[in-house]
Design a protein around this motif. Structure first.
Motif, PDB file in Angstrom:
ATOM      1  N   LEU A  65       0.840  -1.189   0.000  1.00  0.00           N
ATOM      2  CA  LEU A  65       0.000   0.000   0.000  1.00  0.00           C
ATOM      3  C   LEU A  65       0.885   1.253   0.000  1.00  0.00           C
ATOM      4  O   LEU A  65       0.618   2.218  -0.705  1.00  0.00           O
ATOM      5  N   PHE A  66       1.949   1.215   0.776  1.00  0.00           N
ATOM      6  CA  PHE A  66       2.876   2.341   0.850  1.00  0.00           C
ATOM      7  C   PHE A  66       3.849   2.362  -0.321  1.00  0.00           C
ATOM      8  O   PHE A  66       4.675   3.237  -0.423  1.00  0.00           O
ATOM      9  N   ARG A  67       3.781   1.357  -1.136  1.00  0.00           N
ATOM     10  CA  ARG A  67       4.728   1.183  -2.234  1.00  0.00           C
ATOM     11  C   ARG A  67       6.152   1.064  -1.720  1.00  0.00           C
ATOM     12  O   ARG A  67       7.083   1.625  -2.296  1.00  0.00           O
ATOM     13  N   PHE A  68       6.317   0.384  -0.596  1.00  0.00           N
ATOM     14  CA  PHE A  68       7.674   0.048  -0.176  1.00  0.00           C
ATOM     15  C   PHE A  68       8.202  -1.024  -1.123  1.00  0.00           C
ATOM     16  O   PHE A  68       9.389  -1.181  -1.320  1.00  0.00           O
ATOM     17  N   HIS A  69       7.288  -1.772  -1.677  1.00  0.00           N
ATOM     18  CA  HIS A  69       7.596  -2.744  -2.723  1.00  0.00           C
ATOM     19  C   HIS A  69       6.542  -2.567  -3.805  1.00  0.00           C
ATOM     20  O   HIS A  69       5.472  -2.032  -3.540  1.00  0.00           O
ATOM     21  N   ASP A  70       6.849  -3.028  -5.004  1.00  0.00           N
ATOM     22  CA  ASP A  70       5.849  -3.002  -6.066  1.00  0.00           C
ATOM     23  C   ASP A  70       5.313  -4.409  -6.297  1.00  0.00           C
ATOM     24  O   ASP A  70       6.066  -5.386  -6.183  1.00  0.00           O
ATOM     25  N   VAL A  71       4.037  -4.471  -6.634  1.00  0.00           N
ATOM     26  CA  VAL A  71       3.413  -5.786  -6.831  1.00  0.00           C
ATOM     27  C   VAL A  71       4.116  -6.541  -7.960  1.00  0.00           C
ATOM     28  O   VAL A  71       4.679  -5.930  -8.870  1.00  0.00           O
ATOM     29  N   THR A  72       4.082  -7.853  -7.870  1.00  0.00           N
ATOM     30  CA  THR A  72       4.626  -8.670  -8.949  1.00  0.00           C
ATOM     31  C   THR A  72       3.564  -8.821 -10.036  1.00  0.00           C
ATOM     32  O   THR A  72       3.862  -8.857 -11.220  1.00  0.00           O
ATOM     33  N   GLY A  73       2.301  -8.926  -9.599  1.00  0.00           N
ATOM     34  CA  GLY A  73       1.201  -9.000 -10.561  1.00  0.00           C
ATOM     35  C   GLY A  73      -0.016  -8.291  -9.986  1.00  0.00           C
ATOM     36  O   GLY A  73      -0.125  -8.110  -8.773  1.00  0.00           O
ATOM     37  N   GLY A  74      -0.916  -7.866 -10.831  1.00  0.00           N
ATOM     38  CA  GLY A  74      -2.105  -7.169 -10.361  1.00  0.00           C
ATOM     39  C   GLY A  74      -1.849  -5.701 -10.085  1.00  0.00           C
ATOM     40  O   GLY A  74      -0.882  -5.138 -10.588  1.00  0.00           O
ATOM     41  N   GLU A  75      -2.687  -5.105  -9.251  1.00  0.00           N
ATOM     42  CA  GLU A  75      -2.619  -3.666  -9.074  1.00  0.00           C
ATOM     43  C   GLU A  75      -3.103  -3.279  -7.679  1.00  0.00           C
ATOM     44  O   GLU A  75      -4.050  -3.866  -7.172  1.00  0.00           O
ATOM     45  N   VAL A  76      -2.419  -2.313  -7.078  1.00  0.00           N
ATOM     46  CA  VAL A  76      -2.920  -1.733  -5.829  1.00  0.00           C
ATOM     47  C   VAL A  76      -3.416  -0.346  -6.172  1.00  0.00           C
ATOM     48  O   VAL A  76      -2.719   0.418  -6.830  1.00  0.00           O
ATOM     49  N   GLN A  77      -4.649  -0.026  -5.747  1.00  0.00           N
ATOM     50  CA  GLN A  77      -5.211   1.275  -6.109  1.00  0.00           C
ATOM     51  C   GLN A  77      -5.571   2.095  -4.885  1.00  0.00           C
ATOM     52  O   GLN A  77      -6.016   1.572  -3.870  1.00  0.00           O
ATOM     53  N   LEU A  78      -5.353   3.404  -5.019  1.00  0.00           N
ATOM     54  CA  LEU A  78      -5.866   4.349  -4.035  1.00  0.00           C
ATOM     55  C   LEU A  78      -6.735   5.326  -4.802  1.00  0.00           C
ATOM     56  O   LEU A  78      -6.289   5.865  -5.831  1.00  0.00           O
ATOM     57  N   GLU A  79      -7.952   5.535  -4.370  1.00  0.00           N
ATOM     58  CA  GLU A  79      -8.940   6.376  -5.065  1.00  0.00           C
ATOM     59  C   GLU A  79      -9.071   5.944  -6.530  1.00  0.00           C
ATOM     60  O   GLU A  79      -9.174   6.771  -7.431  1.00  0.00           O
ATOM     61  N   GLY A  80      -8.985   4.652  -6.762  1.00  0.00           N
ATOM     62  CA  GLY A  80      -9.182   4.126  -8.112  1.00  0.00           C
ATOM     63  C   GLY A  80      -7.988   4.279  -9.028  1.00  0.00           C
ATOM     64  O   GLY A  80      -8.053   3.933 -10.202  1.00  0.00           O
ATOM     65  N   VAL A  81      -6.874   4.800  -8.517  1.00  0.00           N
ATOM     66  CA  VAL A  81      -5.692   4.992  -9.354  1.00  0.00           C
ATOM     67  C   VAL A  81      -4.588   4.041  -8.893  1.00  0.00           C
ATOM     68  O   VAL A  81      -4.362   3.885  -7.688  1.00  0.00           O
ATOM     69  N   ASP A  82      -3.943   3.410  -9.852  1.00  0.00           N
ATOM     70  CA  ASP A  82      -2.813   2.535  -9.550  1.00  0.00           C
ATOM     71  C   ASP A  82      -1.760   3.335  -8.775  1.00  0.00           C
ATOM     72  O   ASP A  82      -1.351   4.405  -9.221  1.00  0.00           O
ATOM     73  N   VAL A  83      -1.330   2.815  -7.632  1.00  0.00           N
ATOM     74  CA  VAL A  83      -0.382   3.580  -6.798  1.00  0.00           C
ATOM     75  C   VAL A  83       0.931   3.860  -7.534  1.00  0.00           C
ATOM     76  O   VAL A  83       1.646   4.799  -7.197  1.00  0.00           O
ATOM     77  N   ARG A  84       1.207   3.083  -8.574  1.00  0.00           N
ATOM     78  CA  ARG A  84       2.461   3.311  -9.318  1.00  0.00           C
ATOM     79  C   ARG A  84       2.367   4.523 -10.240  1.00  0.00           C
ATOM     80  O   ARG A  84       3.360   4.948 -10.791  1.00  0.00           O
ATOM     81  N   ARG A  85       1.131   5.033 -10.429  1.00  0.00           N
ATOM     82  CA  ARG A  85       0.976   6.162 -11.350  1.00  0.00           C
ATOM     83  C   ARG A  85       0.986   7.508 -10.637  1.00  0.00           C
ATOM     84  O   ARG A  85       0.947   8.559 -11.249  1.00  0.00           O
ATOM     85  N   VAL A  86       1.039   7.451  -9.292  1.00  0.00           N
ATOM     86  CA  VAL A  86       0.996   8.681  -8.493  1.00  0.00           C
ATOM     87  C   VAL A  86       2.410   8.962  -7.975  1.00  0.00           C
ATOM     88  O   VAL A  86       3.198   8.047  -7.794  1.00  0.00           O
ATOM     89  N   ARG A  87       2.707  10.238  -7.774  1.00  0.00           N
ATOM     90  CA  ARG A  87       3.992  10.575  -7.154  1.00  0.00           C
ATOM     91  C   ARG A  87       4.084   9.917  -5.789  1.00  0.00           C
ATOM     92  O   ARG A  87       3.112   9.923  -5.020  1.00  0.00           O
ATOM     93  N   LEU A  88       5.280   9.405  -5.473  1.00  0.00           N
ATOM     94  CA  LEU A  88       5.471   8.708  -4.199  1.00  0.00           C
ATOM     95  C   LEU A  88       5.108   9.588  -3.016  1.00  0.00           C
ATOM     96  O   LEU A  88       4.425   9.159  -2.079  1.00  0.00           O
ATOM     97  N   GLY A  89       5.567  10.838  -3.054  1.00  0.00           N
ATOM     98  CA  GLY A  89       5.321  11.747  -1.941  1.00  0.00           C
ATOM     99  C   GLY A  89       3.831  11.964  -1.727  1.00  0.00           C
ATOM    100  O   GLY A  89       3.336  11.956  -0.598  1.00  0.00           O
ATOM    101  N   GLU A  90       3.110  12.124  -2.827  1.00  0.00           N
ATOM    102  CA  GLU A  90       1.678  12.383  -2.740  1.00  0.00           C
ATOM    103  C   GLU A  90       0.957  11.154  -2.175  1.00  0.00           C
ATOM    104  O   GLU A  90       0.085  11.258  -1.313  1.00  0.00           O
TER     105      GLU A  90
END
Ligand code: ADP
Length: 597
Positions: free
Chosen positions: A395-420
């Motif tokens: 959830l914190f993106r300390f690691h990235d998923v190997t498969g699938g997607e983690v979303q916050l507010e419907g957005v993949d956490v990998r697409r948002v700035r880490l700080g935000e």
């Protein structure tokens, strides 16, 4: 901007290039240093010429008039020389210190943004040791060795030019010894460099060992392991000593070989020069100058050879430092980040699979799929090793998923700035980490530039204000490393105040397993309830009270969600969850699921 790119070319050149890149911002200072260096070294080339004059004048003039004038000129040169040397020394040392300060900053900037996986592969002591010792090596290169090398190079080239001018035939003969000397130098240098790298690696290893022992000093002493730990360290030190000795032997051989070659050349000079004087080809003054220049050139050559050796040693240290700087974190801001949409903290794990980099064959999460609506409280339960903490890390993106997607507010956490992303969440860890500093600083850690009023407000809501106010220094009370002066419950309330101040949409909670006394417990629970109000909460639950109140419970086992629902539903279903509750081990070490397996 990457000020120090690496193209993996020849290592020495690479290291030099990186050093140049570090010096570049201080061009002016460097220019002063180099100009004074050249001027001072150039001036030192005058002295043999003065000696030549003195000898020739002494042999041929009846009075001392010319000699007196010569000495006056020389005295003037001495003064100028001394001033130049002062400026050179100061500027070069300034550069060395400056570059080191810059380098420390650059390395720490890089280290702190590296992903968790990087830290898992290394020990803290090793990283800290590297910062200290490797950076000092660089300081030596820039602050003194570079200057020495340039000085010697000027004297070498200038001395040679003057030698040729005085007597090119003698010079040509002398030069015959140079190529073999260079070959020897390079060969020794390579060997020394290899050994130096081993020594440095071993050193980093043992600082890691001792750091670990000191960090866990209670465990060490409780198990009476002091001697064992000390001897482990001593063994390491001993290995370093032996390896260093081996290196020292090589260096000593190298120095004596270089010296022997140098003196051999000098002996030849004396012989050939004496013959030239007898034959009347040169004057006594010229021969004097020739000897002096030869000493100068031989000395410079010897020093340069030694410096080459040091550069080889330093290259090892520098390389590793730059390797850290070059590590491009694989968890970083996306190239085209999207803004995190406004919202109340909707979380979704969509078919998430995950394996740790160190164990790619083990699926720590196996097709995990769930959603948390804004404001909901979701409790993760299950035996130890089921993957609950891993869910929090993803959830914190300390690691990235190997498969699938983690979303916050419907957005993949990998697409948002880490700080935000991370600012939208707050973590209250099982063992809250407090930094050495004041209580105020520790609470303010949750928000840059928090005012005293905000801090106090957060502390009140976290039930921390009263105990803080009872300290003589109040919020200015300094707590030691890891907050040794506070009780477990107090630390937890400080951590809660910190999270309250951060005011996140999502609260990530790793519930403490350690039992507090009833009063602390209720104070902490009250504070937590205030913190959770109006926020989405994901909690790794250890307490029955927590799961009873949760909107949804996800029961995990071996990386999968095996049951999901409210407490009452799951109890009625009479499955895994019911057994966990009956054994009173919701998320215990070696839970019943494991025992049954
Ligand atoms: P839980 O929080 O439910 O106890 P974790 O999420 O901590 O479980 O761990 C899930 C699995 O992942 C365990 O088998 C654990 O050994 C493994 N694991 C946890 N952290 C790491 C890591 N850094 N590297 C490799 N494996 C890990």
């Amino acid at each position: 901007m990457d000020p120090l790119p690496n193209d993996g070319k020849s290592k020495n050149l690479g290291v030099l290039r990186r050093l140049v890149a570090l010096i570049r911002p201080h061009k002016g200072r460097f220019a002063i240093a180099v100009v004074t260096l050249f001027a001072a070294s150039g001036l030192s080339l005058i002295y043999p010429m003065a000696a030549k004059q003195a000898v020739d004048v002494g042999m041929n003039e009846p009075t001392s008039g010319k000699l007196d004038a010569l000495v006056v000129v020389l005295l003037g040169i001495f003064v100028v020389h001394a001033v130049l040397v002062w400026i050179r020394h100061y500027s070069m040392s300034w550069l060395g210190e400056r570059v080191v300060a810059d380098l420390r900053g650059i390395v720490v900037d890089r280290v702190l943004v590296l992903p968790m996986a990087w830290f898992h592969e290394r020990r803290t002591g090793e990283i800290v040791g590297r910062l200290a010792s490797d950076v000092t090596t660089v300081e030596n290169i820039v602050g003194s060795e570079l200057s020495l090398a340039l000085r010697n190079a000027v004297q070498l080239v200038g001395g040679l030019a003057l030698l040729i001018w005085v007597d090119w035939k003698l010079t040509a003969m002398m030069m015959a010894v140079v190529p073999p000397l260079l070959l020897i130098t390079m060969w020794f240098g390579r060997e020394i460099r290899k050994m130096s790298k081993q020594v440095q690696d071993e050193l980093a290893g043992i600082s890691g060992t001792i750091q670990e022992s000191i960090g866990a000093i209670q465990t060490v002493q409780a198990f009476v392991r002091e001697r064992r730990e000390a001897s482990r360290y001593r063994d390491g030190v001993e290995r370093v000593f032996q390896q260093t000795l081996r290196m020292v032997k090589w260096r000593a051989s190298f120095f004596s070989a270089a010296m022997a070659a140098g003196y051999l050349a000098i002996a030849a000079m004396i012989w050939l020069g004496g013959r030239a004087l007898i034959a009347g080809d040169i004057t006594s003054g010229e021969l004097t100058a020739f000897f002096l220049y030869t000493f100068m050139v031989a000395g410079s050559l010897g020093d340069l050879a030694g410096l080459w050796g040091s550069l080889q040693r330093a290259a090892g240290a520098t390389e590793r430092l730059f390797a850290i700087i070059d590590t491009l974190p694989d968890i970083r801001d996306p190239d085209a980040p999207v803004a995190l949409p406004a919202g109340g903290g909707a979380i979704a794990f969509r078919d998430v699979t995950y394996s740790y980099e160190s164990r790619p064959d083990v699926r720590v999460l196996d097709h995990v799929d769930f959603e948390v609506a804004p404001g909901q409280v979701v409790a993760l339960v299950g035996p130890s090793g089921a993957g609950k903490s891993t869910i929090l890390s993803l959830l914190f993106r300390f690691h990235d998923v190997t498969g699938g997607e983690v979303q916050l507010e419907g957005v993949d956490v990998r697409r948002v700035r880490l700080g935000e992303l991370r600012r939208a969440m707050a973590l209250v860890a099982q063992e809250p980490v407090l930094f050495s500093g004041t209580l105020r600083d520790n609470i303010a850690y949750g928000k840059d530039g928090a005012t005293d009023a905000e801090i106090e407000r957060a502390a009140r809501d976290a039930n921390a204000h009263d105990f803080i106010a009872s300290f003589p220094d109040g919020y200015a009370t300094v707590i030691g490393e890891r907050g040794v002066k506070l009780s477990g419950g107090q630390k937890q309330r400080i951590a809660i105040a910190r999270a309250l101040l951060a005011d996140p949409r999502v609260l990530v909670l790793d519930e403490a397993t350690s039992n507090l006394d009833a009063e602390s417990e209720s104070l902490v629970q009250q504070a937590l309830a205030r913190l959770m109000k109006g926020r989405t909460t994901i909690v790794v639950a250890h307490r029955l009270s927590t799961v009873r109140d949760a909107d949804r419970i996800l029961v995990m086992d071996r990386g999968q969600i095996v049951e999901a629902g409210r407490h009452a539903e799951l109890m009625a279903a009479a499955g895994v969850y019911k057994r966990l509750v009956e054994h009173q081990v919701i998320s215990d070490e070696a839970g019943p699921l494991e025992r049954e397996a």
